[in-house]
Design a protein around this motif. Structure first.
Motif, PDB file in Angstrom:
ATOM      1  N   VAL A 128       0.839  -1.209   0.000  1.00 55.49           N
ATOM      2  CA  VAL A 128       0.000   0.000   0.000  1.00 55.49           C
ATOM      3  C   VAL A 128       0.868   1.250   0.000  1.00 55.49           C
ATOM      4  O   VAL A 128       0.567   2.243  -0.677  1.00 55.49           O
ATOM      5  CB  VAL A 128      -0.956  -0.026   1.209  1.00 55.49           C
ATOM      6  CG1 VAL A 128      -1.642   1.313   1.398  1.00 55.49           C
ATOM      7  CG2 VAL A 128      -2.000  -1.121   1.034  1.00 55.49           C
ATOM      8  N   GLY A 129       1.971   1.225   0.754  1.00 60.85           N
ATOM      9  CA  GLY A 129       2.885   2.365   0.746  1.00 60.85           C
ATOM     10  C   GLY A 129       3.467   2.625  -0.633  1.00 60.85           C
ATOM     11  O   GLY A 129       3.543   3.779  -1.088  1.00 60.85           O
ATOM     12  N   VAL A 130       3.879   1.565  -1.311  1.00 57.21           N
ATOM     13  CA  VAL A 130       4.416   1.726  -2.671  1.00 57.21           C
ATOM     14  C   VAL A 130       3.330   2.241  -3.614  1.00 57.21           C
ATOM     15  O   VAL A 130       3.582   3.112  -4.462  1.00 57.21           O
ATOM     16  CB  VAL A 130       4.994   0.385  -3.170  1.00 57.21           C
ATOM     17  CG1 VAL A 130       5.353   0.474  -4.646  1.00 57.21           C
ATOM     18  CG2 VAL A 130       6.220   0.001  -2.355  1.00 57.21           C
ATOM     19  N   ALA A 131       2.105   1.726  -3.494  1.00 55.48           N
ATOM     20  CA  ALA A 131       1.016   2.179  -4.358  1.00 55.48           C
ATOM     21  C   ALA A 131       0.709   3.655  -4.140  1.00 55.48           C
ATOM     22  O   ALA A 131       0.466   4.405  -5.101  1.00 55.48           O
ATOM     23  CB  ALA A 131      -0.229   1.327  -4.107  1.00 55.48           C
ATOM     24  N   LEU A 132       0.727   4.107  -2.896  1.00 53.63           N
ATOM     25  CA  LEU A 132       0.500   5.531  -2.623  1.00 53.63           C
ATOM     26  C   LEU A 132       1.586   6.389  -3.251  1.00 53.63           C
ATOM     27  O   LEU A 132       1.302   7.424  -3.872  1.00 53.63           O
ATOM     28  CB  LEU A 132       0.452   5.761  -1.108  1.00 53.63           C
ATOM     29  CG  LEU A 132      -0.785   5.250  -0.366  1.00 53.63           C
ATOM     30  CD1 LEU A 132      -0.590   5.396   1.138  1.00 53.63           C
ATOM     31  CD2 LEU A 132      -2.031   6.006  -0.806  1.00 53.63           C
ATOM     32  N   ALA A 133       2.841   5.967  -3.100  1.00 51.88           N
ATOM     33  CA  ALA A 133       3.949   6.746  -3.653  1.00 51.88           C
ATOM     34  C   ALA A 133       3.884   6.787  -5.174  1.00 51.88           C
ATOM     35  O   ALA A 133       4.076   7.848  -5.797  1.00 51.88           O
ATOM     36  CB  ALA A 133       5.282   6.158  -3.195  1.00 51.88           C
ATOM     37  N   VAL A 134       3.593   5.658  -5.809  1.00 51.32           N
ATOM     38  CA  VAL A 134       3.536   5.617  -7.268  1.00 51.32           C
ATOM     39  C   VAL A 134       2.388   6.472  -7.801  1.00 51.32           C
ATOM     40  O   VAL A 134       2.551   7.244  -8.756  1.00 51.32           O
ATOM     41  CB  VAL A 134       3.407   4.154  -7.752  1.00 51.32           C
ATOM     42  CG1 VAL A 134       3.099   4.102  -9.239  1.00 51.32           C
ATOM     43  CG2 VAL A 134       4.685   3.390  -7.454  1.00 51.32           C
ATOM     44  N   GLY A 135       1.209   6.358  -7.187  1.00 52.99           N
ATOM     45  CA  GLY A 135       0.085   7.174  -7.638  1.00 52.99           C
ATOM     46  C   GLY A 135       0.353   8.661  -7.504  1.00 52.99           C
ATOM     47  O   GLY A 135       0.037   9.447  -8.410  1.00 52.99           O
ATOM     48  N   PHE A 136       0.968   9.074  -6.390  1.00 52.19           N
ATOM     49  CA  PHE A 136       1.265  10.495  -6.199  1.00 52.19           C
ATOM     50  C   PHE A 136       2.317  10.974  -7.195  1.00 52.19           C
ATOM     51  O   PHE A 136       2.196  12.071  -7.762  1.00 52.19           O
ATOM     52  CB  PHE A 136       1.739  10.715  -4.766  1.00 52.19           C
ATOM     53  CG  PHE A 136       2.160  12.136  -4.487  1.00 52.19           C
ATOM     54  CD1 PHE A 136       1.224  13.144  -4.388  1.00 52.19           C
ATOM     55  CD2 PHE A 136       3.499  12.463  -4.341  1.00 52.19           C
ATOM     56  CE1 PHE A 136       1.601  14.452  -4.148  1.00 52.19           C
ATOM     57  CE2 PHE A 136       3.892  13.758  -4.091  1.00 52.19           C
ATOM     58  CZ  PHE A 136       2.943  14.764  -3.995  1.00 52.19           C
ATOM     59  N   LEU A 137       3.357  10.177  -7.440  1.00 54.48           N
ATOM     60  CA  LEU A 137       4.392  10.579  -8.393  1.00 54.48           C
ATOM     61  C   LEU A 137       3.850  10.638  -9.819  1.00 54.48           C
ATOM     62  O   LEU A 137       4.276  11.486 -10.618  1.00 54.48           O
ATOM     63  CB  LEU A 137       5.567   9.606  -8.308  1.00 54.48           C
ATOM     64  CG  LEU A 137       6.381   9.657  -7.006  1.00 54.48           C
ATOM     65  CD1 LEU A 137       7.461   8.591  -7.004  1.00 54.48           C
ATOM     66  CD2 LEU A 137       6.994  11.036  -6.799  1.00 54.48           C
ATOM     67  N   LEU A 138       2.922   9.747 -10.164  1.00 55.03           N
ATOM     68  CA  LEU A 138       2.293   9.831 -11.479  1.00 55.03           C
ATOM     69  C   LEU A 138       1.543  11.152 -11.648  1.00 55.03           C
ATOM     70  O   LEU A 138       1.600  11.791 -12.709  1.00 55.03           O
ATOM     71  CB  LEU A 138       1.344   8.655 -11.686  1.00 55.03           C
ATOM     72  CG  LEU A 138       1.965   7.275 -11.910  1.00 55.03           C
ATOM     73  CD1 LEU A 138       0.874   6.216 -11.983  1.00 55.03           C
ATOM     74  CD2 LEU A 138       2.803   7.249 -13.174  1.00 55.03           C
ATOM     75  N   SER A 139       0.829  11.564 -10.614  1.00 59.81           N
ATOM     76  CA  SER A 139       0.099  12.829 -10.699  1.00 59.81           C
ATOM     77  C   SER A 139       1.048  14.013 -10.796  1.00 59.81           C
ATOM     78  O   SER A 139       0.769  14.986 -11.506  1.00 59.81           O
ATOM     79  CB  SER A 139      -0.812  12.991  -9.482  1.00 59.81           C
ATOM     80  OG  SER A 139      -0.042  13.169  -8.292  1.00 59.81           O
TER      81      SER A 139
END
Length: 505
Positions: free
Chosen positions: A406-417
């Motif tokens: 979940v931590g990795v998913a949060l970081a990836v989604g934020f960096l994509l934005s």
């Protein structure tokens, strides 16, 4: 084998098989409804009036009136299909060991491998087709029930339009075909022989961290979109038509697949750490299970992680839009980015619904894992292992890979934005006109000119904030769904660890 016999064998089975067929049909119904709703929004015609206005005034919702917002609305609806399809995949695994033994018995009775595969594929296809037809019927009935205008003659939903006939047929027919194809692909690793079920696909090597390459490539694709468009604009050239969607869709899928596949590596690493530093039998049991089947986390958490990535991306985009709204307020440019935040409200709602659907898929997966390993758990109980210890080991198996994933998913989604939203918002540095009268006088071009004055606005830079609070709520919601799933799964532990299960065939 005659088609009638094939259909009877495909729909035969126990209550577990009936539940699998029903849940598969329900997933197809939800996917059909969501797909039809999204394409209905895209099918709304855009009128062009004599004054240049292109708003669809027959709708009361601004998300449907404004043509520029319909794409985001349809995208938010299509996001719901990701957890729904993942739920369908989890439901297809319900009672899989018993179904495989039933298929092996059919082989013993003389069925060929192709006939056995056809039985399993037909079961999924028929259930999905039934669900798709139910979804189409519910969609058409909903158009009649909800197609009533309000006092001003406006519609709340686009019940006055229909998607193209080809799109409807493609959805109703394509979803069952896709489900049947996926079932055939999943059965490639299972060989139902007259002597039992043999799974040929065995992963002996530990998963490597190569999924990080997919994540990095997706982030690079998103970050390169604005520089590539600026490069073409500086040279007064038009970029290729497919280049922007290729970067967005390809980069998003690469990052999302990387997050999902990377959960296998995280599960294996968590299992090794638990084996080295864990204390107590529960942690050791969980560590062995995680290292023996690390890809279970990728299969189980796929829909949930997809929802987390989209939710984190929407939070980052909201922060970028809020920065532009603040820039417009400081410079007096009158930019109406705040209106477009309503689309993100719909995306946030879609993410919440997606997490709820993903939680249902988690429950199905966890219960199926407990039922499938009931004889192993029953042997542990028979040898003196307390049920509480087994319950804690199941909790470790779910939580240990879920927290870092979940931590990795949060970081990836934020960096994509951040990659697509650009950097800080800049404006000002010039003269602007300011109207000192009231709103009514400033709205009239004649009176506005009498009260207009020019004012120098210095250059203003507004940095988007990091939405830590919203990201924390998304992560907490995802982990809360995992904990609720574990709690529901433990309810089935007592009945699945009875000593009588040792005699289960």
């Amino acid at each position: 084998m005659r088609p009638y016999t094939l259909a009877r064998l495909a729909l035969a089975g126990t209550r577990t098989d009936t539940a699998r067929v029903a849940l598969t049909a329900l997933s197809a119904t939800l996917a059909t409804l969501v797909g039809l709703a999204a394409f209905t929004v895209l099918a709304i015609p855009t009128p062009v009036c004599c004054d240049g206005r292109n708003l669809s005034e027959q709708y009361s919702n601004a998300l449907l009136r404004e043509p520029g917002l319909r794409g985001g609305t349809a995208l938010a609806l299509l996001l719901l299909t990701v957890p729904v399809l993942a739920l369908a995949g989890q439901c297809a695994r319900l009672g899989a060991p018993a179904r495989d033994r039933r298929l092996a018995a059919l082989r013993l009775a003389g069925a060929t491998p192709g006939q056995v595969t056809g039985i399993a594929v037909l079961e999924t296809g028929v259930a999905s087709l039934f669900g798709a037809l139910v979804g189409l019927g519910a969609y058409l009935a909903g158009r009649e029930l909800l197609g009533r205008p309000d006092r001003r003659g406006r519609l709340a939903l686009p019940t006055d339009v229909l998607p193209p006939t080809g799109v409807i047929v493609a959805l109703v027919v394509g979803l069952p075909l896709l489900a049947a194809l996926v079932s055939a692909v999943l059965l490639r690793g299972v060989s139902a022989t007259p002597f039992g079920v043999v799974r040929r696909a065995v992963r002996e090597r530990a998963p490597g961290p190569w999924a990080g390459l997919l994540i990095v490539s997706g982030l690079i694709a998103f970050a390169s979109l604005n520089p590539v468009l600026d490069w073409y604009q500086d040279r007064h050239r038009q970029p290729p038509l497919l280049l922007p969607p290729l970067l967005l869709v390809g980069g998003g899928l690469a990052a999302l697949v990387g997050v999902v596949i990377g959960t296998g590596w995280l599960s294996y690493t968590a299992g090794r750490l638990l084996h080295r530093y864990g204390r107590g039998p529960a942690a050791l049991l969980a560590s062995r299970r995680l290292t023996a089947d690390p890809w279970a986390g990728s299969r189980t958490f796929a829909a949930l992680l997809a929802a987390v990535v989209v939710g984190a991306g929407a939070a980052g985009m909201r922060a970028s839009m809020l920065a532009r709204v603040e820039l417009a307020r400081r410079t007096g440019s009158g930019d109406n980015n705040g209106f477009y935040l309503r689309t993100l409200d719909l995306v946030d709602l879609a993410v919440g619904v997606a997490m709820a659907i993903a939680a249902g898929g988690l429950i199905v997966a966890l219960v199926e894992g407990i039922v499938a390993r009931r004889r192993a758990y029953a042997r542990l109980v028979a040898t003196g292992v307390p049920r509480a210890t087994i319950g804690r080991s199941i909790a470790w198996q779910a939580i240990a890979p879920a927290v870092p994933a979940v931590g990795v998913a949060l970081a990836v989604g934020f960096l994509l934005s951040r990659g697509i939203g650009g950097g800080p918002a800049r404006g000002g540095g010039g003269m602007i006109g300011v109207c000192d009268a009231g709103e009514q006088l400033c709205a009239d071009p004649v009176t506005r000119a009498q009260h207009l004055r020019t004012e120098w606005v210095p250059e203003v830079t507004v940095f988007p904030a990091v939405p830590l609070e919203q990201l924390a709520w998304i992560g907490a919601g995802a982990l809360g769904a995992v904990l609720v799933t574990v709690g529901v799964g433990l309810v089935f532990l007592c009945s699945s660890t009875a000593v009588e299960e040792l005699r289960t065939t």
